[in-house]
Design a protein around this motif. Structure first.
Motif, PDB file in Angstrom:
ATOM      1  N   MET A   1       0.723  -1.260   0.060  1.00 11.97           N
ATOM      2  CA  MET A   1      -0.129  -0.006  -0.012  1.00 11.97           C
ATOM      3  C   MET A   1       0.700   1.208  -0.021  1.00 11.97           C
ATOM      4  SD  MET A   1      -3.287  -0.914   2.559  1.00 11.97           S
ATOM      5  CE  MET A   1      -3.078  -2.478   3.279  1.00 11.97           C
ATOM      6  N   ASP A   2       0.434   2.278  -0.649  1.00  9.36           N
ATOM      7  CA  ASP A   2       0.983   3.751  -0.669  1.00  9.36           C
ATOM      8  C   ASP A   2       1.044   4.265   0.621  1.00  9.36           C
ATOM      9  OD1 ASP A   2       0.542   6.807  -1.559  1.00  9.36           O
ATOM     10  OD2 ASP A   2       1.999   5.897  -2.866  1.00  9.36           O
ATOM     11  N   LYS A   3       2.200   4.634   1.156  1.00 10.69           N
ATOM     12  CA  LYS A   3       2.008   5.072   2.546  1.00 10.69           C
ATOM     13  C   LYS A   3       1.381   6.607   2.521  1.00 10.69           C
ATOM     14  CE  LYS A   3       3.968   6.118   6.639  1.00 10.69           C
ATOM     15  NZ  LYS A   3       2.890   6.495   7.401  1.00 10.69           N
ATOM     16  N   GLU A   4       1.476   7.246   1.411  1.00 14.38           N
ATOM     17  CA  GLU A   4       0.782   8.520   1.350  1.00 14.38           C
ATOM     18  C   GLU A   4      -0.904   8.446   1.355  1.00 14.38           C
ATOM     19  OE1 GLU A   4       0.510  12.270  -1.702  1.00 14.38           O
ATOM     20  OE2 GLU A   4       2.633  11.304  -1.213  1.00 14.38           O
ATOM     21  N   ARG A   5      -1.086   7.370   0.583  1.00 20.65           N
ATOM     22  CA  ARG A   5      -2.486   7.142   0.343  1.00 20.65           C
ATOM     23  C   ARG A   5      -3.212   6.415   1.684  1.00 20.65           C
ATOM     24  NH1 ARG A   5      -4.802   3.691  -4.569  1.00 20.65           N
ATOM     25  NH2 ARG A   5      -4.191   1.916  -3.125  1.00 20.65           N
ATOM     26  N   GLU A   6      -2.256   5.612   2.318  1.00 17.70           N
ATOM     27  CA  GLU A   6      -2.826   5.221   3.594  1.00 17.70           C
ATOM     28  C   GLU A   6      -2.916   6.211   4.836  1.00 17.70           C
ATOM     29  OE1 GLU A   6      -0.291   2.427   5.747  1.00 17.70           O
ATOM     30  OE2 GLU A   6       0.392   1.494   4.010  1.00 17.70           O
ATOM     31  N   ASP A   7      -2.111   7.078   4.786  1.00 20.01           N
ATOM     32  CA  ASP A   7      -2.242   8.233   5.838  1.00 20.01           C
ATOM     33  C   ASP A   7      -3.558   9.277   5.422  1.00 20.01           C
ATOM     34  OD1 ASP A   7       0.085   7.438   7.143  1.00 20.01           O
ATOM     35  OD2 ASP A   7       1.397   8.560   6.287  1.00 20.01           O
ATOM     36  N   TRP A   8      -3.558   9.349   4.051  1.00 21.08           N
ATOM     37  CA  TRP A   8      -4.812  10.219   3.680  1.00 21.08           C
ATOM     38  C   TRP A   8      -5.967   9.426   3.973  1.00 21.08           C
ATOM     39  CZ3 TRP A   8      -8.248   8.422  -0.171  1.00 21.08           C
ATOM     40  CH2 TRP A   8      -9.433   9.429  -0.575  1.00 21.08           C
ATOM     41  N   PHE A   9      -6.259   8.153   3.813  1.00 23.55           N
ATOM     42  CA  PHE A   9      -7.494   7.209   4.232  1.00 23.55           C
ATOM     43  C   PHE A   9      -7.576   7.249   5.761  1.00 23.55           C
ATOM     44  CE2 PHE A   9      -8.785   3.324   5.874  1.00 23.55           C
ATOM     45  CZ  PHE A   9     -10.291   3.225   5.341  1.00 23.55           C
ATOM     46  N   TRP A  10      -6.741   7.001   6.455  1.00 24.81           N
ATOM     47  CA  TRP A  10      -6.694   7.046   7.866  1.00 24.81           C
ATOM     48  C   TRP A  10      -6.964   8.414   8.408  1.00 24.81           C
ATOM     49  CZ3 TRP A  10      -8.595   3.163  10.140  1.00 24.81           C
ATOM     50  CH2 TRP A  10      -8.097   1.935   9.871  1.00 24.81           C
ATOM     51  N   GLY A  11      -6.612   9.487   7.607  1.00 26.88           N
ATOM     52  CA  GLY A  11      -6.851  10.629   8.104  1.00 26.88           C
ATOM     53  C   GLY A  11      -8.287  11.188   8.139  1.00 26.88           C
ATOM     54  N   ILE A  12      -9.156  10.736   7.044  1.00 19.64           N
ATOM     55  CA  ILE A  12     -10.471  10.896   7.102  1.00 19.64           C
ATOM     56  C   ILE A  12     -11.105  10.025   8.103  1.00 19.64           C
ATOM     57  CG2 ILE A  12     -12.349  10.231   5.623  1.00 19.64           C
ATOM     58  CD1 ILE A  12     -10.616  10.867   3.026  1.00 19.64           C
ATOM     59  N   ILE A  13     -10.915   8.727   8.017  1.00 16.30           N
ATOM     60  CA  ILE A  13     -11.305   7.855   9.133  1.00 16.30           C
ATOM     61  C   ILE A  13     -11.208   8.229  10.687  1.00 16.30           C
ATOM     62  CG2 ILE A  13     -11.337   5.607  10.185  1.00 16.30           C
ATOM     63  CD1 ILE A  13     -12.638   5.278   7.316  1.00 16.30           C
ATOM     64  N   ASP A  14     -10.096   8.607  10.987  1.00 15.40           N
ATOM     65  CA  ASP A  14      -9.609   9.214  12.157  1.00 15.40           C
ATOM     66  C   ASP A  14     -10.577  10.414  12.667  1.00 15.40           C
ATOM     67  OD1 ASP A  14      -8.024   7.124  12.784  1.00 15.40           O
ATOM     68  OD2 ASP A  14      -6.192   8.092  12.520  1.00 15.40           O
ATOM     69  N   THR A  15     -10.699  11.387  11.652  1.00 10.64           N
ATOM     70  CA  THR A  15     -11.618  12.445  11.743  1.00 10.64           C
ATOM     71  C   THR A  15     -13.104  12.148  12.223  1.00 10.64           C
ATOM     72  OG1 THR A  15     -10.466  13.738  10.139  1.00 10.64           O
ATOM     73  CG2 THR A  15     -12.616  14.603  10.721  1.00 10.64           C
ATOM     74  N   VAL A  16     -13.541  11.214  11.684  1.00  9.35           N
ATOM     75  CA  VAL A  16     -14.928  10.767  11.983  1.00  9.35           C
ATOM     76  C   VAL A  16     -14.970   9.749  13.237  1.00  9.35           C
ATOM     77  CG1 VAL A  16     -15.690  11.301   9.517  1.00  9.35           C
ATOM     78  CG2 VAL A  16     -15.240   8.751  10.116  1.00  9.35           C
ATOM     79  N   ALA A  17     -13.830   8.919  13.382  1.00  4.65           N
ATOM     80  CA  ALA A  17     -13.643   7.990  14.367  1.00  4.65           C
ATOM     81  C   ALA A  17     -13.954   8.459  15.851  1.00  4.65           C
ATOM     82  CB  ALA A  17     -12.379   7.119  14.649  1.00  4.65           C
ATOM     83  N   ASN A  18     -13.758   9.802  15.975  1.00  4.89           N
ATOM     84  CA  ASN A  18     -13.879  10.562  17.358  1.00  4.89           C
ATOM     85  C   ASN A  18     -15.339  10.897  17.751  1.00  4.89           C
ATOM     86  OD1 ASN A  18     -11.396  10.131  17.870  1.00  4.89           O
ATOM     87  ND2 ASN A  18     -10.570  11.928  16.736  1.00  4.89           N
ATOM     88  N   LYS A  19     -16.218  10.692  16.642  1.00  4.34           N
ATOM     89  CA  LYS A  19     -17.619  11.029  16.997  1.00  4.34           C
ATOM     90  C   LYS A  19     -18.467   9.969  17.353  1.00  4.34           C
ATOM     91  CE  LYS A  19     -16.736  14.558  14.402  1.00  4.34           C
ATOM     92  NZ  LYS A  19     -15.961  15.723  14.990  1.00  4.34           N
ATOM     93  N   SER A  20     -19.271  10.167  18.427  1.00  7.32           N
ATOM     94  CA  SER A  20     -19.843   9.090  19.280  1.00  7.32           C
ATOM     95  C   SER A  20     -21.299   8.806  18.305  1.00  7.32           C
ATOM     96  CB  SER A  20     -20.288   9.699  20.628  1.00  7.32           C
ATOM     97  OG  SER A  20     -21.081  10.742  20.555  1.00  7.32           O
ATOM     98  N   GLY A  21     -21.559   7.681  18.292  1.00  5.75           N
ATOM     99  CA  GLY A  21     -22.816   7.030  17.699  1.00  5.75           C
ATOM    100  C   GLY A  21     -22.341   6.581  16.203  1.00  5.75           C
ATOM    101  N   ARG A  22     -23.220   5.729  15.775  1.00  7.02           N
ATOM    102  CA  ARG A  22     -22.977   5.306  14.437  1.00  7.02           C
ATOM    103  C   ARG A  22     -23.615   6.347  13.552  1.00  7.02           C
ATOM    104  NH1 ARG A  22     -22.112  -0.456  15.002  1.00  7.02           N
ATOM    105  NH2 ARG A  22     -22.269  -0.902  17.117  1.00  7.02           N
ATOM    106  N   ALA A  23     -24.872   7.071  13.799  1.00  2.37           N
ATOM    107  CA  ALA A  23     -25.411   7.874  12.715  1.00  2.37           C
ATOM    108  C   ALA A  23     -24.184   9.139  12.586  1.00  2.37           C
ATOM    109  CB  ALA A  23     -26.637   8.585  13.379  1.00  2.37           C
ATOM    110  N   ALA A  24     -23.727   9.459  13.843  1.00  6.22           N
ATOM    111  CA  ALA A  24     -22.748  10.800  13.832  1.00  6.22           C
ATOM    112  C   ALA A  24     -21.633  10.164  12.976  1.00  6.22           C
ATOM    113  CB  ALA A  24     -22.368  11.078  15.141  1.00  6.22           C
ATOM    114  N   LYS A  25     -20.946   8.959  12.955  1.00  6.63           N
ATOM    115  CA  LYS A  25     -19.947   8.722  12.286  1.00  6.63           C
ATOM    116  C   LYS A  25     -20.283   8.620  10.870  1.00  6.63           C
ATOM    117  CE  LYS A  25     -17.435   6.145  15.790  1.00  6.63           C
ATOM    118  NZ  LYS A  25     -16.651   4.831  16.006  1.00  6.63           N
TER     119      LYS A  25
END
Length: 195
Positions: A1-25
């Protein structure tokens, strides 16, 4: 996997991961992806499916069985959707040591450790904005995942071997939780499975 694309992907996920509740995520993932270009959405879906494939392991499946009951193929897929939705740090920690799932016992909701709809967000945005995926795009997105799911077994032995695996922290944490929730006449399946 491309490291830059990995970091980009997880940056998006990590931004929403901190939201509580499935609907908010789900809502926040939608907001994060809704204006992405077609190639960006394809890259996101490709990374997502690579991480689903990476977590397709018998040891992880067995640990998930302990906390959510015997999981079918589909249920284990939705468990991995949930695991990705928790963010990079926890995802990687659980892959390194599935016993770390004990940490989730207190914050899993009534739906348990399942989040099927999270995995559909990017695809629905793509279809709404750009139409159906071409055959080449589907191959790019699903190639590794298809190889793992259709032509191979999960990593780490066999399903039968996984029943010999022990997760001491997870088993103890789950047993303690079950003791707090004891209902008269209800069988404690964890004790039944472990003895």
């Amino acid at each position: 996997m491309d490291k830059e694309r990995e970091d980009w992907f997880w940056g998006i996920i990590d931004t929403v991961a901190n939201k509580s509740g499935r609907a908010a995520k789900s809502r926040n993932l939608y907001k994060a992806l809704r204006l992405k270009t077609a190639p960006e959405l394809i890259d996101f879906m490709t990374e997502y499916n690579n991480y689903l494939a990476k977590a397709y392991r018998f040891d992880l499946w067995r640990a998930a069985d302990l906390i959510d009951g015997e999981l079918s193929d589909d249920s284990f897929w939705y468990f991995r959707d949930w695991l990705i939705s928790t963010g990079r740090s926890y995802y990687e920690a659980v892959l390194a040591d599935p016993d770390r799932l004990v940490e989730s016992l207190d914050w899993a909701d009534a739906e348990g450790h399942s989040f099927e709809s999270f995995g559909y967000v990017a695809g629905k945005i793509y279809e709404k904005r750009f139409g159906a995926l071409t055959a080449a795009e589907e191959t790019k997105i699903y190639d590794e995942l298809s190889d793992v799911h259709q032509y191979g077994q999960p990593a780490g032995g066999t399903h039968e071997d996984s029943f010999d695996l022990r997760f001491p922290k997870l088993e103890a944490g789950f047993e303690a939780r079950m003791n707090k929730l004891e209902v008269p006449g209800q069988v404690n399946l964890l004790r039944f499975n472990l003895n």
